[in-house]
Design a protein around this motif. Structure first.
Motif, PDB file in Angstrom:
ATOM      1  N   ALA A 244      65.937 -54.223  66.752  1.00 47.35           N
ATOM      2  CA  ALA A 244      66.948 -53.206  67.007  1.00 47.35           C
ATOM      3  C   ALA A 244      66.446 -51.886  66.446  1.00 47.35           C
ATOM      4  N   THR A 245      66.861 -50.805  67.089  1.00 44.89           N
ATOM      5  CA  THR A 245      66.446 -49.459  66.672  1.00 44.89           C
ATOM      6  C   THR A 245      67.665 -48.560  66.640  1.00 44.89           C
ATOM      7  N   ILE A 246      67.754 -47.768  65.602  1.00 52.08           N
ATOM      8  CA  ILE A 246      68.833 -46.790  65.490  1.00 52.08           C
ATOM      9  C   ILE A 246      68.209 -45.407  65.335  1.00 52.08           C
ATOM     10  N   GLN A 247      68.715 -44.446  66.115  1.00 44.11           N
ATOM     11  CA  GLN A 247      68.237 -43.070  66.007  1.00 44.11           C
ATOM     12  C   GLN A 247      69.248 -42.258  65.206  1.00 44.11           C
ATOM     13  N   ILE A 248      68.747 -41.444  64.296  1.00 38.36           N
ATOM     14  CA  ILE A 248      69.582 -40.670  63.381  1.00 38.36           C
ATOM     15  C   ILE A 248      69.181 -39.201  63.437  1.00 38.36           C
ATOM     16  N   ASN A 249      70.166 -38.321  63.386  1.00 42.78           N
ATOM     17  CA  ASN A 249      69.918 -36.876  63.379  1.00 42.78           C
ATOM     18  C   ASN A 249      70.449 -36.289  62.074  1.00 42.78           C
ATOM     19  N   TYR A 250      69.566 -35.635  61.355  1.00 41.24           N
ATOM     20  CA  TYR A 250      69.927 -34.974  60.100  1.00 41.24           C
ATOM     21  C   TYR A 250      69.891 -33.467  60.320  1.00 41.24           C
ATOM     22  N   ARG A 251      71.039 -32.817  60.180  1.00 35.89           N
ATOM     23  CA  ARG A 251      71.133 -31.359  60.250  1.00 35.89           C
ATOM     24  C   ARG A 251      71.308 -30.850  58.825  1.00 35.89           C
ATOM     25  N   TYR A 252      70.286 -30.180  58.327  1.00 39.49           N
ATOM     26  CA  TYR A 252      70.280 -29.873  56.901  1.00 39.49           C
ATOM     27  C   TYR A 252      70.287 -28.364  56.640  1.00 39.49           C
TER      28      TYR A 252
END
Length: 361
Positions: A244-252
């Motif tokens: 399984a793969t999860i994509q994550i977006n970090y807006r910093y």
């Protein structure tokens, strides 16, 4: 069609919007802008591909760079433009009207109007902002003629509804890979379910949301975000998923560098295989500079942080502080009914033009 930058601003704006210029196909509009600029004797104009740079050379103490991109996202049945009268004023509706041909029209009008500004001005009109960073026209100018981008302050004519927005967030997109073991779902205990093992990652994301995501940078408060945006996994309805793969977006916030942001995410998700898909540096607001403060005072509204990534980050990497400022409500950008209130063009031209024309005290 010819563009008359000395004529009526709203007519100029309509003409620019109606000249279709989807990313990668800006050559017609670039040609029209080039002709308009080369007809102005007080400017030295250089064309690099579909990018135009026009500069005054008056020997002023300070130089300001004003930039706007010519391209738009794809047209979706929203050209040619139409005018609409609403309760709060008259609007132009059409692709690019908000992002960011209003800013282009204001900049082109001021380039013609200001033949002897108090600050030297570099006007930049560039291509391919809406697509992958490697095609961005500012990058090409920086590679071929970096001297053309030298300035004490840059103003990027992004839609901000006439409010100065300082700096921009950085962004990091990454995937975490979770391994498992395939098995028939009737004998699930003989395998290992990778999708179930996403739960600890989701717990971390949920816990992160509970902390204070507000970060103060140079007097502006940025709201950070860390979110799962895509999940994939599984082979069939009767197979235990082997991965399984999860994509994550970090807006910093711009209190940290891209390297620091990546390091913090690797520490937070230690133990999972991470693949970084995209990592873009932020830009600090730059409001501590006297030149920026004088512009904010001229605009006369409280500055805000910029949410999202913009090309101010490119200027920041070049050592030039940069602000976002332009007509159009950013919430209207890229919508099918994209629009711009026409009065904001007049307001932005008056504020930016007045500031460029005035001697700083």
């Amino acid at each position: 069609m010819m563009l008359d930058p000395r004529g009526d601003l709203r007519t100029l704006f309509t003409q620019i919007v109606d000249c279709e210029s989807v990313s990668g196909h800006e050559e017609v509009l670039a040609g029209l802008v080039e002709k308009a600029l080369t007809d102005l004797p007080h400017l030295e104009t250089v064309r690099i591909g579909n990018n135009l740079v026009a500069r005054t050379g008056l020997g002023r103490r300070e130089r300001v760079l004003v930039a706007g991109h010519l391209d738009t996202v794809p047209v979706a049945g929203n050209l040619p433009s139409v005018r609409e009268t609403r309760e709060d004023g008259e609007y132009l509706v059409g692709r690019g009207s908000c992002d960011m041909k209003g800013g282009v029209a204001v900049a082109l009008s001021l380039a013609a109007q200001l033949d002897s500004p108090a600050k030297d001005v570099t006007w930049v009109f560039y291509d391919c902002e809406e697509i992958a960073a490697q095609y961005n026209g500012l990058g090409r100018i920086a590679a071929e003629r970096p001297d053309l981008l030298d300035a004490d302050l840059a103003v990027l004519m992004e839609p901000t509804d006439g409010v100065v927005e300082g700096g921009c967030q950085g962004t990091m997109r990454f995937t975490l890979h979770v391994p498992g073991t395939a098995a028939h779902s009737a004998r699930s205990w003989t395998g290992h379910n990778a999708i179930h093992d996403l739960a600890p990652i989701l717990d971390i994301l949920r816990d992160w949301q509970r902390r204070d995501p507000l970060v103060d940078v140079d007097g502006l408060t940025y709201h950070e975000g860390l979110n799962a945006t895509m999940v994939s996994g599984g082979l069939a309805g009767n197979v235990i998923p082997p991965e399984a793969t999860i994509q994550i977006n970090y807006r910093y916030a711009p209190d940290k560098t891209a390297a620091q942001a990546e390091a913090s995410m690797r520490a937070l998700f230690d133990g999972w295989a991470m693949e970084v898909l995209d990592l873009s540096a932020p830009a600090r607001p730059g409001l501590d500079r006297a030149l920026a403060r004088s512009f904010v005072e001229k605009v006369g509204t409280e500055p805000r942080p910029k949410y999202g990534w913009t090309d101010v980050a490119r200027f920041s990497e070049l050592g030039t502080p940069a602000l976002n400022y332009g007509p159009g409500d950013p919430l209207c950008a890229h919508k099918a009914d994209e629009c711009c209130r026409l009065e904001t063009l007049d307001e932005c031209r008056a504020a930016l033009g007045g500031w460029l024309a005035e001697e700083d005290s």
